[in-house]
Design a protein around this motif. Structure first.
Motif, short mmCIF file in Angstrom:
data_model
loop_
_atom_site.label_atom_id
_atom_site.label_comp_id
_atom_site.label_asym_id
_atom_site.label_seq_id
_atom_site.Cartn_x
_atom_site.Cartn_y
_atom_site.Cartn_z
N VAL A 16 -6.66 4.24 -5.91
CA VAL A 16 -7.90 4.47 -5.18
C VAL A 16 -7.97 5.89 -4.59
CG1 VAL A 16 -8.15 2.01 -4.62
CG2 VAL A 16 -6.96 3.51 -3.02
N HIS A 17 -9.20 6.30 -4.31
CA HIS A 17 -9.50 7.56 -3.62
C HIS A 17 -9.00 8.81 -4.36
CE1 HIS A 17 -9.30 4.69 -0.03
NE2 HIS A 17 -10.58 4.86 -0.34
N CYS A 18 -9.09 8.83 -5.67
CA CYS A 18 -8.65 10.00 -6.45
C CYS A 18 -9.69 11.12 -6.35
CB CYS A 18 -8.50 9.64 -7.92
SG CYS A 18 -7.37 8.30 -8.25
N VAL A 47 -1.53 -1.13 -4.09
CA VAL A 47 -2.62 -0.18 -3.93
C VAL A 47 -2.00 1.20 -3.78
CG1 VAL A 47 -4.59 0.57 -2.54
CG2 VAL A 47 -4.11 -1.89 -2.83
N GLN A 58 -4.05 -1.16 -8.10
CA GLN A 58 -5.25 -0.36 -7.93
C GLN A 58 -4.85 1.06 -7.57
OE1 GLN A 58 -8.43 -1.96 -5.40
NE2 GLN A 58 -7.14 -3.79 -5.20
N LYS A 111 -5.84 9.66 -1.91
CA LYS A 111 -6.81 10.48 -1.16
C LYS A 111 -6.24 11.86 -0.83
CE LYS A 111 -7.68 8.85 2.80
NZ LYS A 111 -8.17 8.11 3.97
N ASP A 161 -2.89 4.86 -2.98
CA ASP A 161 -3.95 5.68 -2.39
C ASP A 161 -3.65 7.15 -2.67
OD1 ASP A 161 -5.79 7.03 -0.82
OD2 ASP A 161 -5.61 5.64 0.85
N ALA A 221 0.58 5.43 -0.05
CA ALA A 221 -0.25 6.63 0.03
C ALA A 221 0.60 7.83 -0.37
CB ALA A 221 -0.80 6.81 1.43
N TYR A 229 0.87 -1.18 0.00
CA TYR A 229 0.00 0.00 0.00
C TYR A 229 0.90 1.23 0.00
CZ TYR A 229 -3.10 3.48 2.15
OH TYR A 229 -3.82 4.61 2.44
#
Length: 101
Positions: free
Chosen positions: A79-81, A45, A77, A49, A47, A17, A15
């Motif tokens: 995510v949270h765009c 992943v 993946q 965000k 992230d 971020a 992950y």
């Protein structure tokens, strides 16, 4: 600002971020985040965000990750765009290369 990473308990999922601007200033940190793992990571992943901006160098970094992770067989993946980031990814046709949520 920067990149925060977390590896799943079994070491198969990484992950990442991204906080703030995703641009060339994060190149070394981003690359080091996925290349330095001893475990065999099979999925990623990303992230976004807290990502406020991304440029063409960020798109290139995502493509480098995709190549590193196995190209067409990569499991990545994004995510949270937010809407701006999602629009850039869409204009660049990245939804054909990545799983974007």
């Amino acid at each position: 600002m920067g990149i925060t990473t977390k590896l799943s308990g079994d070491g198969s999922e990484l992950y990442l971020a991204i906080d703030g601007r995703f641009d060339f200033s994060l190149h070394q940190e981003f690359r080091g985040a996925y290349e330095s793992k001893d475990q065999v990571v099979t999925s990623y992943v990303i992230d976004m965000k807290a990502t406020t901006y991304l440029d063409s160098s960020a798109l290139g970094m995502l493509l480098l990750l995709r190549d590193f992770a196995g190209g067409d067989h990569a499991s990545i993946q994004i995510v949270h765009c937010n809407q701006d980031v999602k629009k850039i990814l869409s204009i660049s046709n990245f939804e054909q290369l990545f799983d974007i949520h």
